[in-house]
Write a protein that holds these residues in place. Structure first.
Motif, mmCIF file in Angstrom:
data_model
loop_
_atom_site.group_PDB
_atom_site.id
_atom_site.type_symbol
_atom_site.label_atom_id
_atom_site.label_comp_id
_atom_site.label_asym_id
_atom_site.label_seq_id
_atom_site.Cartn_x
_atom_site.Cartn_y
_atom_site.Cartn_z
ATOM 1 N N GLY A 1 0.843 -1.185 0.000
ATOM 2 C CA GLY A 1 0.000 0.000 0.000
ATOM 3 C C GLY A 1 0.879 1.237 0.000
ATOM 4 O O GLY A 1 1.946 1.253 0.616
ATOM 5 N N ILE A 2 0.441 2.269 -0.695
ATOM 6 C CA ILE A 2 1.191 3.522 -0.763
ATOM 7 C C ILE A 2 0.273 4.654 -0.338
ATOM 8 O O ILE A 2 -0.819 4.822 -0.897
ATOM 9 N N ILE A 3 0.706 5.425 0.639
ATOM 10 C CA ILE A 3 -0.084 6.565 1.080
ATOM 11 C C ILE A 3 0.308 7.787 0.264
ATOM 12 O O ILE A 3 1.487 8.032 0.001
ATOM 13 N N LEU A 4 -0.676 8.533 -0.176
ATOM 14 C CA LEU A 4 -0.415 9.704 -1.005
ATOM 15 C C LEU A 4 0.201 10.819 -0.163
ATOM 16 O O LEU A 4 -0.197 11.053 0.978
ATOM 17 N N ASN A 5 1.189 11.470 -0.727
ATOM 18 C CA ASN A 5 1.780 12.632 -0.064
ATOM 19 C C ASN A 5 2.113 13.670 -1.124
ATOM 20 O O ASN A 5 1.824 13.505 -2.307
ATOM 21 N N THR A 6 2.719 14.733 -0.675
ATOM 22 C CA THR A 6 2.979 15.855 -1.576
ATOM 23 C C THR A 6 4.381 15.816 -2.175
ATOM 24 O O THR A 6 4.829 16.784 -2.771
ATOM 25 N N SER A 7 5.067 14.689 -2.028
ATOM 26 C CA SER A 7 6.438 14.603 -2.533
ATOM 27 C C SER A 7 6.458 14.675 -4.053
ATOM 28 O O SER A 7 5.691 13.999 -4.735
ATOM 29 N N THR A 8 7.339 15.492 -4.571
ATOM 30 C CA THR A 8 7.486 15.606 -6.021
ATOM 31 C C THR A 8 8.911 15.270 -6.452
ATOM 32 O O THR A 8 9.371 15.680 -7.516
ATOM 33 N N TRP B 1 -7.692 16.148 1.893
ATOM 34 C CA TRP B 1 -7.457 17.067 0.785
ATOM 35 C C TRP B 1 -8.751 17.375 0.034
ATOM 36 O O TRP B 1 -9.717 16.624 0.061
ATOM 37 N N GLU B 2 -8.705 18.461 -0.689
ATOM 38 C CA GLU B 2 -9.799 18.779 -1.591
ATOM 39 C C GLU B 2 -9.780 17.796 -2.764
ATOM 40 O O GLU B 2 -8.766 17.142 -3.038
ATOM 41 N N LEU B 3 -10.903 17.727 -3.456
ATOM 42 C CA LEU B 3 -11.043 16.765 -4.544
ATOM 43 C C LEU B 3 -9.936 16.902 -5.582
ATOM 44 O O LEU B 3 -9.290 15.928 -5.962
ATOM 45 N N GLN B 4 -9.664 18.131 -6.029
ATOM 46 C CA GLN B 4 -8.678 18.325 -7.080
ATOM 47 C C GLN B 4 -7.292 17.928 -6.592
ATOM 48 O O GLN B 4 -6.518 17.300 -7.325
ATOM 49 N N ASP B 5 -6.954 18.253 -5.355
ATOM 50 C CA ASP B 5 -5.659 17.858 -4.803
ATOM 51 C C ASP B 5 -5.538 16.350 -4.743
ATOM 52 O O ASP B 5 -4.496 15.781 -5.060
ATOM 53 N N ARG B 6 -6.605 15.704 -4.328
ATOM 54 C CA ARG B 6 -6.601 14.244 -4.243
ATOM 55 C C ARG B 6 -6.281 13.644 -5.600
ATOM 56 O O ARG B 6 -5.458 12.743 -5.739
ATOM 57 N N ASN B 7 -6.989 14.119 -6.595
ATOM 58 C CA ASN B 7 -6.805 13.588 -7.937
ATOM 59 C C ASN B 7 -5.380 13.852 -8.439
ATOM 60 O O ASN B 7 -4.741 12.972 -9.021
ATOM 61 N N LYS C 1 6.381 4.836 -13.830
ATOM 62 C CA LYS C 1 7.506 5.226 -14.677
ATOM 63 C C LYS C 1 8.838 4.756 -14.096
ATOM 64 O O LYS C 1 9.768 4.418 -14.832
ATOM 65 N N CYS C 2 8.939 4.716 -12.754
ATOM 66 C CA CYS C 2 10.205 4.339 -12.128
ATOM 67 C C CYS C 2 10.448 2.836 -12.180
ATOM 68 O O CYS C 2 11.594 2.390 -12.303
ATOM 69 N N ILE C 3 9.368 2.044 -12.049
ATOM 70 C CA ILE C 3 9.520 0.589 -11.987
ATOM 71 C C ILE C 3 9.480 0.025 -13.402
ATOM 72 O O ILE C 3 8.436 -0.012 -14.042
ATOM 73 N N GLN C 4 10.618 -0.398 -13.889
ATOM 74 C CA GLN C 4 10.719 -0.996 -15.217
ATOM 75 C C GLN C 4 10.603 -2.511 -15.067
ATOM 76 O O GLN C 4 11.483 -3.167 -14.529
ATOM 77 N N CYS C 5 9.500 -3.079 -15.549
ATOM 78 C CA CYS C 5 9.246 -4.518 -15.376
ATOM 79 C C CYS C 5 8.687 -5.099 -16.675
ATOM 80 O O CYS C 5 7.481 -5.312 -16.794
ATOM 81 N N PRO C 6 9.520 -5.366 -17.652
ATOM 82 C CA PRO C 6 9.053 -5.826 -18.973
ATOM 83 C C PRO C 6 8.378 -7.188 -18.931
ATOM 84 O O PRO C 6 7.626 -7.531 -19.852
ATOM 85 N N ALA C 7 8.623 -8.013 -17.891
ATOM 86 C CA ALA C 7 8.033 -9.349 -17.827
ATOM 87 C C ALA C 7 6.748 -9.380 -17.009
ATOM 88 O O ALA C 7 6.240 -10.467 -16.704
ATOM 89 N N GLU D 1 -2.584 10.933 -9.227
ATOM 90 C CA GLU D 1 -1.997 10.800 -10.559
ATOM 91 C C GLU D 1 -0.482 10.955 -10.508
ATOM 92 O O GLU D 1 0.255 10.207 -11.175
ATOM 93 N N ALA D 2 -0.011 11.902 -9.712
ATOM 94 C CA ALA D 2 1.434 12.116 -9.620
ATOM 95 C C ALA D 2 2.128 10.900 -9.007
ATOM 96 O O ALA D 2 3.173 10.454 -9.489
ATOM 97 N N CYS D 3 1.535 10.355 -7.951
ATOM 98 C CA CYS D 3 2.114 9.192 -7.276
ATOM 99 C C CYS D 3 2.100 7.978 -8.196
ATOM 100 O O CYS D 3 3.088 7.246 -8.317
#
Length: 580
Positions: free
Chosen positions: A317-324, A348-354, A366-372, A358-360
């Protein structure tokens, strides 16, 4: 003489309410002595014949017993060598679980109840005793407890020198004051008995109350060949819980140098600030990881996966945060199954949540490269969102066979999956109808999607040509607005099912939040598809019931599901089948 009431002088009044006169009563009495004598003779003959029959039945039973006793000598099973019988016994072990159970009706114990020879063969076959699941209720007398310890020890001793798989489930009592004071001492005795075999333990499943973990840790030596550890902490007692972040549990992992599979469930005291990465696992050996239900933050997940080059299956599980922050790429060439649940604290407000979701999600994918990668499950626990196509653009998942989305996505986002996962076999979409106060998200599966999947003269090469299993769940919550114009029509759905059932589609389950109308011709087509072998189940929820669980025989029953195919637990309510 034939005793027939039709020939009686009183035949006309027999069976009526007629009351005979005094003279007639005397005539009736004169008629009875002779038939009574005849009845006595018949009863005597019956007794004689019954005695003869009983004697014959005894002779029959004796002869059959004689024949069966000698026929058993001709049984082919007597010619099977003991080593072959032992191999047959091994193949009779349960296949629905990794662990054998202490049940006389199941293998291996059932083989000890047939005959002396089979018992000896079973007892002398170590492969039958290399796995064991045992349960200890919270309230157990000292005598029964120690007899169970003796039985468990004897079972494991029969395994010889083979690696062991052990499942230990201890019952949890909510009120610790009614647990016998001798319980810790008894648990210590049991664990000492188990630790005699620690050097042979290869797979261990622990389901223990929090109070028992320190005992297990303090009495545990090293586990040199342990490759699989599943830990489930039950209950929560702050006065005696050390927790997974303690030095005790860390030292336990330190004594498992060969660990490859790690599953951590429960541990309610653990917060997201715990540095899982600091646990003394040999991360480079790890192939499977499950951490549930508490979430990690994204940096922890990426940091852990960056140290697990052999990882094959992960569920976190991953908790959403503001890390960019920008993270480096992690290459996992062996990863074939990934399940990620995104969580939010709901502030958070709805737009922030979304945006944060999406950012997370974008960062992770994008970071996890798993071709199999063969199976991907993305879930979201929190108030309503509608993820756009942004997190999925640019993904390369040509080997993906199973996709499970329990998350709100836009119709455009769903369309992206057609191109990035061309070899999909199983699709599971779960839209539980989460709604925010200021926004509602309609269904993301549209007629246009089904048209893209339908083989037709205008679309000879539909998307997902290998699709075999499809499960779609549109389950509303009471606050969700149900649109009057459903985005899927009966005609489009019927055309899709008809075209794909002739190709690869084998099963389809759809639960709608609205009623989809079918014409009589369409219903006839759908019924015909079912008769031809398509596993088809389409329902819609007519009415939601209250939040309490239904009083049904199978409420709360845990069912095993085939790997890669999940079963969504429907909300209590009234459902109607659309095609029956």
């Amino acid at each position: 003489m034939i005793w027939d009431t039709v020939q009686s002088p009183f035949a006309s009044v027999i069976g009526t309410n007629y009351a005979p006169s005094t003279a007639e009563l005397e005539k009736v009495k004169d008629l009875l002595p002779q038939p009574q004598i005849e009845l006595s003779k018949v009863l005597s003959e019956i007794d004689r014949v019954q005695a003869v029959l009983d004697d014959l039945l005894l002779q029959k039973q004796s002869i059959e017993k004689y024949i069966d006793a000698h026929k058993s000598l001709l049984s082919p099973v007597r010619k099977i060598p003991p080593e072959t019988l032992a191999e047959i016994f091994i193949h009779c072990l349960p296949t629905d679980s990794l662990y054998a159970v202490r049940n006389l009706a199941e293998a291996p114990l059932i083989f000890t109840t047939i005959c002396h020879d089979w018992r000896q063969i079973a007892l002398n076959t170590p492969q039958l005793w290399r796995s064991l699941h045992f349960f200890l209720p919270p309230l157990l007398s000292d005598d029964v407890f120690f007899r169970r310890i003796a039985g468990i020890t004897l079972w494991l001793e029969r395994s010889g020198s083979l690696p062991l798989s052990i499942s230990f489930h201890e019952g949890y009592e909510n009120d610790p004051h009614i647990i016998p004071q001798s319980r810790p001492a008894m648990m210590a005795s049991l664990i000492r008995s188990l630790m005699r075999f620690s050097d042979r333990m290869q797979d261990v499943y622990l389901s223990l109350p929090s109070s028992s973990f320190p005992i297990f840790d303090n009495l545990s030596p090293s586990f040199p060949i342990l490759t699989s550890l599943h830990v489930w902490e039950k209950g929560f007692q702050t006065h005696d819980m050390n927790g997974i972040g303690s030095a005790g549990f860390a030292s336990l992992l330190h004594r498992m140098p060969a660990l490859e599979k790690l599953e951590l469930i429960g541990f309610h005291r653990i917060g997201i600030n715990l540095n899982y990465r600091s646990l003394p696992c040999n991360w480079k050996l790890l192939t499977e990881l499950v951490i549930h239900p508490l979430p990690l933050d994204l940096p922890q997940v990426i940091a852990i996966l960056s140290e697990t080059p052999r990882m094959q299956s992960v569920s976190v599980g991953i908790i959403l945060n503001t890390s960019t922050a920008n993270y480096h790429l992690v290459h996992l060439s062996n990863l074939h199954k990934m399940r990620v649940t995104f969580m939010t604290n709901g502030i958070w407000e709805l737009q922030d949540r979304n945006d944060y979701l999406e950012a997370c999600m974008t960062c992770l994918l994008k970071c996890i490269q798993c071709p199999a990668l063969l199976a991907l499950s993305l879930h979201y626990h929190g108030p309503g969102v509608a993820v756009s196509q942004r997190p999925f653009l640019g993904l390369v998942l040509h080997n993906l066979e199973t996709l499970e989305l329990e998350i709100g996505v836009t119709p455009e986002a769903l369309s992206v999956w057609f191109s990035i996962s061309p070899n999909l076999i199983t699709l599971i979409l779960k839209d539980v109808g989460f709604a925010a106060q200021d926004a509602l998200f309609p269904e993301f599966l549209r007629d246009s999607h089904l048209s893209s999947l339908t083989c037709s003269p205008s679309n000879p090469s539909p998307s997902w040509p290998h699709l075999q299993n499809m499960q779609i769940y549109f389950i509303p919550l009471p606050s969700v607005y149900i649109p009057s114009d459903p985005p899927i029509t009966g005609a489009t759905l019927t055309a899709f099912l008809k075209s794909r059932s002739q190709a690869s589609l084998k099963s389809c389950i759809i639960v709608f939040r609205h009623k989809v109308l079918f014409s009589e011709a369409e219903l006839k087509t759908l019924r015909s598809l079912k008769e031809c072998g398509l596993k088809l189940d389409m329902q819609w929820m007519k009415q939601l019931e209250g939040p309490s669980e239904p009083d049904l025989p199978d409420t709360g029953l845990k069912r095993h599901q085939p790997d890669g195919i999940s079963q969504f637990r429907r909300l209590p309510g009234t459902y109607e089948n659309l095609i029956e």
